[in-house]
Structure formats: C-alpha cells, structure tokens
Scaffold this active site. Structure first.
Site, PDB file in Angstrom:
ATOM      1  N   GLY A 192      41.330  47.173  40.102  1.00  9.37           N
ATOM      2  CA  GLY A 192      41.814  45.791  40.171  1.00  9.37           C
ATOM      3  C   GLY A 192      41.566  45.237  41.568  1.00  9.37           C
ATOM      4  O   GLY A 192      42.365  44.489  42.128  1.00  9.37           O
TER       5      GLY A 192
ATOM      6  N   GLY B 127      41.510  41.245  42.923  1.00 13.15           N
ATOM      7  CA  GLY B 127      42.684  40.379  42.946  1.00 13.15           C
ATOM      8  C   GLY B 127      43.145  40.053  44.361  1.00 13.15           C
ATOM      9  O   GLY B 127      42.528  40.469  45.350  1.00 13.15           O
ATOM     10  N   GLN B 128      44.253  39.324  44.429  1.00 13.73           N
ATOM     11  CA  GLN B 128      44.782  38.860  45.717  1.00 13.73           C
ATOM     12  C   GLN B 128      45.053  40.035  46.662  1.00 13.73           C
ATOM     13  O   GLN B 128      44.638  40.014  47.823  1.00 13.73           O
ATOM     14  CB  GLN B 128      46.081  38.068  45.493  1.00 13.73           C
ATOM     15  CG  GLN B 128      46.661  37.479  46.762  1.00 13.73           C
ATOM     16  CD  GLN B 128      48.124  37.067  46.614  1.00 13.73           C
ATOM     17  OE1 GLN B 128      48.801  37.449  45.643  1.00 13.73           O
ATOM     18  NE2 GLN B 128      48.612  36.286  47.557  1.00 13.73           N
TER      19      GLN B 128
ATOM     20  N   ASP C 105      36.644  46.975  39.511  1.00 20.35           N
ATOM     21  CA  ASP C 105      37.258  45.835  38.828  1.00 20.35           C
ATOM     22  C   ASP C 105      36.529  45.600  37.515  1.00 20.35           C
ATOM     23  O   ASP C 105      35.381  46.012  37.345  1.00 20.35           O
ATOM     24  CB  ASP C 105      37.192  44.574  39.713  1.00 20.35           C
ATOM     25  CG  ASP C 105      38.243  43.559  39.299  1.00 20.35           C
ATOM     26  OD1 ASP C 105      39.330  43.544  39.907  1.00 20.35           O
ATOM     27  OD2 ASP C 105      38.007  42.791  38.333  1.00 20.35           O
ATOM     28  N   ILE C 106      37.210  44.899  36.619  1.00 15.56           N
ATOM     29  CA  ILE C 106      36.611  44.621  35.305  1.00 15.56           C
ATOM     30  C   ILE C 106      35.517  43.555  35.401  1.00 15.56           C
ATOM     31  O   ILE C 106      34.679  43.437  34.524  1.00 15.56           O
ATOM     32  CB  ILE C 106      37.713  44.237  34.288  1.00 15.56           C
ATOM     33  CG1 ILE C 106      37.190  44.285  32.865  1.00 15.56           C
ATOM     34  CG2 ILE C 106      38.323  42.878  34.617  1.00 15.56           C
ATOM     35  CD1 ILE C 106      38.272  44.466  31.839  1.00 15.56           C
TER      36      ILE C 106
ATOM     37  N   ASP D 260      37.179  49.295  33.597  1.00 10.81           N
ATOM     38  CA  ASP D 260      38.287  48.771  32.803  1.00 10.81           C
ATOM     39  C   ASP D 260      39.370  49.849  32.796  1.00 10.81           C
ATOM     40  O   ASP D 260      39.138  50.965  32.315  1.00 10.81           O
ATOM     41  CB  ASP D 260      37.788  48.499  31.369  1.00 10.81           C
ATOM     42  CG  ASP D 260      38.887  47.998  30.462  1.00 10.81           C
ATOM     43  OD1 ASP D 260      40.055  47.917  30.913  1.00 10.81           O
ATOM     44  OD2 ASP D 260      38.587  47.697  29.291  1.00 10.81           O
TER      45      ASP D 260
ATOM     46  N   TYR E 159      56.473  41.048  31.994  1.00  5.50           N
ATOM     47  CA  TYR E 159      56.019  41.661  33.248  1.00  5.50           C
ATOM     48  C   TYR E 159      57.134  42.518  33.856  1.00  5.50           C
ATOM     49  O   TYR E 159      56.913  43.685  34.218  1.00  5.50           O
ATOM     50  CB  TYR E 159      55.619  40.535  34.198  1.00  5.50           C
ATOM     51  CG  TYR E 159      55.209  40.948  35.591  1.00  5.50           C
ATOM     52  CD1 TYR E 159      54.076  41.728  35.806  1.00  5.50           C
ATOM     53  CD2 TYR E 159      55.931  40.514  36.696  1.00  5.50           C
ATOM     54  CE1 TYR E 159      53.691  42.061  37.103  1.00  5.50           C
ATOM     55  CE2 TYR E 159      55.549  40.838  37.987  1.00  5.50           C
ATOM     56  CZ  TYR E 159      54.427  41.630  38.180  1.00  5.50           C
ATOM     57  OH  TYR E 159      54.047  41.952  39.457  1.00  5.50           O
TER      58      TYR E 159
ATOM     59  N   LYS F  73      57.181  46.529  34.370  1.00  2.00           N
ATOM     60  CA  LYS F  73      57.323  47.143  35.697  1.00  2.00           C
ATOM     61  C   LYS F  73      58.519  48.102  35.727  1.00  2.00           C
ATOM     62  O   LYS F  73      58.449  49.172  36.323  1.00  2.00           O
ATOM     63  CB  LYS F  73      57.451  46.064  36.784  1.00  2.00           C
ATOM     64  CG  LYS F  73      56.153  45.316  37.058  1.00  2.00           C
ATOM     65  CD  LYS F  73      55.094  46.235  37.660  1.00  2.00           C
ATOM     66  CE  LYS F  73      53.791  45.540  37.953  1.00  2.00           C
ATOM     67  NZ  LYS F  73      52.733  46.455  38.414  1.00  2.00           N
TER      68      LYS F  73
ATOM     69  N   ILE G  97      53.613  37.538  47.359  1.00  3.01           N
ATOM     70  CA  ILE G  97      52.739  37.851  48.497  1.00  3.01           C
ATOM     71  C   ILE G  97      51.939  36.602  48.884  1.00  3.01           C
ATOM     72  O   ILE G  97      51.317  35.969  48.027  1.00  3.01           O
ATOM     73  CB  ILE G  97      51.763  39.004  48.154  1.00  3.01           C
ATOM     74  CG1 ILE G  97      52.525  40.239  47.654  1.00  3.01           C
ATOM     75  CG2 ILE G  97      50.895  39.343  49.362  1.00  3.01           C
ATOM     76  CD1 ILE G  97      53.406  40.925  48.671  1.00  3.01           C
TER      77      ILE G  97
END
Ligand code: AKB
Length: 318
Positions: free
Chosen positions: A9, A12-13, A35-36, A54, A144, A148, A174
């Site tokens: 991943g 991402g940010q 990453d995908i 993936d 979500y 988590k 973040i």
C-alpha cells in the site's frame, strides 16, 4: 540478519513517505514499495524497487517476499473510514484478509516482523472522549473501526499464540504535503491547506467545533520507525498503542492558517463524515507508548501549519 523491507500500500498518503524514510534508513536496495496500482512516472516510489501487488493475493505476496528475502512487512493497504462506509463488505474483506495474509506469512516464518496500523477509529461513542486511555470501552460503529478493532485483537492473538512479532499504533488523522489522503474522515485537515494555498474558500465537511486527534506526518513516521526499532521485550502492548500529538477543531485549524493566509475564508457544511467523527475521541492518552518506547511528538499546531503552507504543492490537488 540484514533488514529487507516490503511496504504494502506504498502509494498512499503514509506509504509514500514511509518508503522514503525507510530507504534513507536501510538503503534503497533494501526497501520494496508494493501497491495495487503503478505509480506515476515521476513518483519517488520509483527511486528503488517497485512491485505491483494485491494484498488479497497471498501467493503474489509470498512471491515478492521470497524474491527479495523480505524480513519486515509494513502493511498499509486499507479502506479508510469514509470509503469503507460506502462499501462495507469490501472494506471488511480488504482490511481483514489483507491482515491475515501478512500475519500468516509471519506465522509461517516467511517474514520476521510486521507493522500494521490501527486507528483512533477503534473507539466509539461510549468511549471517554477526552484523554482516551490505552485500555477503555471500545464500541466502534464504522466498518473501518470494527475492522481495526478486530485486527488489533488478531495481532495480539498471533503474538501470544504463534510468537509473531507484530507491532502497531493507533494513528490519529495524519497531516502531510507529500501525497494526498484518500477516503478518511480526518482528510479535511489536509484539504484545507490546498484551498488556503490557492486563496480559495474552504467548505468543511465537519462541524466548526469537531475536535479530533491529529498528527503531522513527520511525527507519524518517527513513531512508526521508533516502535519497529524498540526491543521486543519493551513492547507491552501487542494490540495497538495509543499515540497522540495534536488535538484541534476545524475552527482552530482555520485560525492557525489565517495567521499566515490573512484573507482565507471557511464555510461549514457537515455531511455523513460528521456522524463518524462525532463517535471518535477528542484527545488521546499515550503514556504507555511514551514509557515503553520513548514516543514524543515534535510538531504543535503552529509549527505544522507553517511547514504545511511552505511545502504543499497546489498541483497535487489537481
Ligand atoms: C480516517 O479518517 O479514516 C483515518 C483514521 C483516523 O484512521 N485518517
């Protein structure tokens, strides 16, 4: 044994900046970004190894782990709070199966260490909202948050029953200028800087007084690396650590930006994300992380605002 890292991943940010920090620390030949999606041709991810990956494909994951002799996996691929509410079954599938695939690699001794982020979304409306303790009532109401919280329990389970060295922090919102966030409830606190820089009015999707825990990216990266460097015997929490830096409302952030961008304007139009935010803590107690592995944030609201305005690239928001 030499550390060889895989970040899943990576586009991402957080992934984008974590990959840069890890390449600085371990050398670019020792850090694989996965990453995908293929990154853009000018992406910093391409300054080292990159693999299309993936997280739901366990065989593919294993192929990359074996190809590079990966020892440490940082698993960042996830659907965040706002996006997961729009696609609950996929949010659950990605967040849980992705985690199991990586935990199982560690259980089977294919990798040595795992970092997996949890979130302040594990808390819910019945949690004490201020100075939220490490251990408290946790009744999350978003997909979500539920994923988590379940993930935290599984991390602890894999550690206790299979000796898996998995480490985790509960990230707050973040704030960063390197890559855009996507699909979170706290994203307003990044979006606002792009509007301020462009001298445009900002329409905020949260209420003026919706106080939430937040953190500047440099502190988040620092926390992640510190926790991964800590002696295993010092880590007393194998679910996920509370970490705190800042807490502010949209109005307080707006006022902080207006110290620098004098004619900046804001309008409040709360949407479905306000209902999510209103179940989350306002501030977090992180004394256990401070004691166990020396966590300390460096950025306050004023410093973060200044650094954000100095560094964001308005073209990124497109
Ligand atoms: C989100 O808003 O979903 C994330 C988080 C707090 O985990 N930024």
């Amino acid at each position: 044994m030499e550390t060889k890292v895989l970040v899943v991943g990576a586009s991402g940010q957080i992934g984008t900046e974590l990959v840069s920090a890890l390449r600085k620390k371990y050398g670019k030949e020792n850090v694989v970004a996965g990453d995908i999606k293929n990154p853009k041709s000018d992406s910093s991810l391409l300054n080292g190894h990159f693999e299309l990956l993936d997280v739901l494909d366990k065989e593919g994951l294993l192929r990359v782990v074996e190809k590079y002799g990966i020892t440490d996996v940082y698993l960042l691929a996830a659907l965040l709070s706002a996006t997961a509410e729009k696609n609950p079954s996929f949010g659950w599938e990605l967040n849980m199966t992705g985690l199991f695939n990586v935990l199982d690699l560690a259980k089977e001794n294919k990798v040595k260490k795992v970092f997996w982020p949890s979130s302040i979304a594990v808390f819910g409306a019945t949690t004490p909202r201020n100075d939220t303790p490490q251990r408290t009532i946790m009744e999350p109401t978003t997909v979500y948050g539920i994923s988590k919280l379940a993930g935290e329990r599984w991390c602890e389970y894999y550690h206790k029953n299979y000796g898996v060295d998995v480490r985790s922090v509960r990230y707050p919102g973040i704030i960063s200028y390197g890559a855009l966030p996507g699909g979170g409830t706290t994203d307003y606190a990044v979006d606002i800087f792009y509007k301020a820089k462009a001298h445009e009015k900002f329409v905020c999707f949260l209420d003026k007084d919706m106080e939430l825990p937040m953190m500047f990216m440099e502190d988040a990266i620092d926390a992640t690396l510190k926790l991964m460097d800590a002696n295993s015997s010092d880590i007393t929490i194998r679910s996920s650590y509370n970490i705190a830096a800042l807490s502010f409302t949209p109005h307080q952030l707006f006022e902080s930006i207006r110290q620098i961008v004098k004619y900046f304007e804001i309008e409040y139009k709360p949407d479905y994300r306000q209902a999510i935010a209103s179940t989350w803590p306002a501030s977090i107690n992180d004394e256990v992380a401070r004691k166990d592995w020396g966590w300390r944030p460096k950025f306050d609201l004023e410093k973060m605002t200044r650094v954000m305005l100095e560094n964001i690239n308005p073209d990124l928001a497109g």
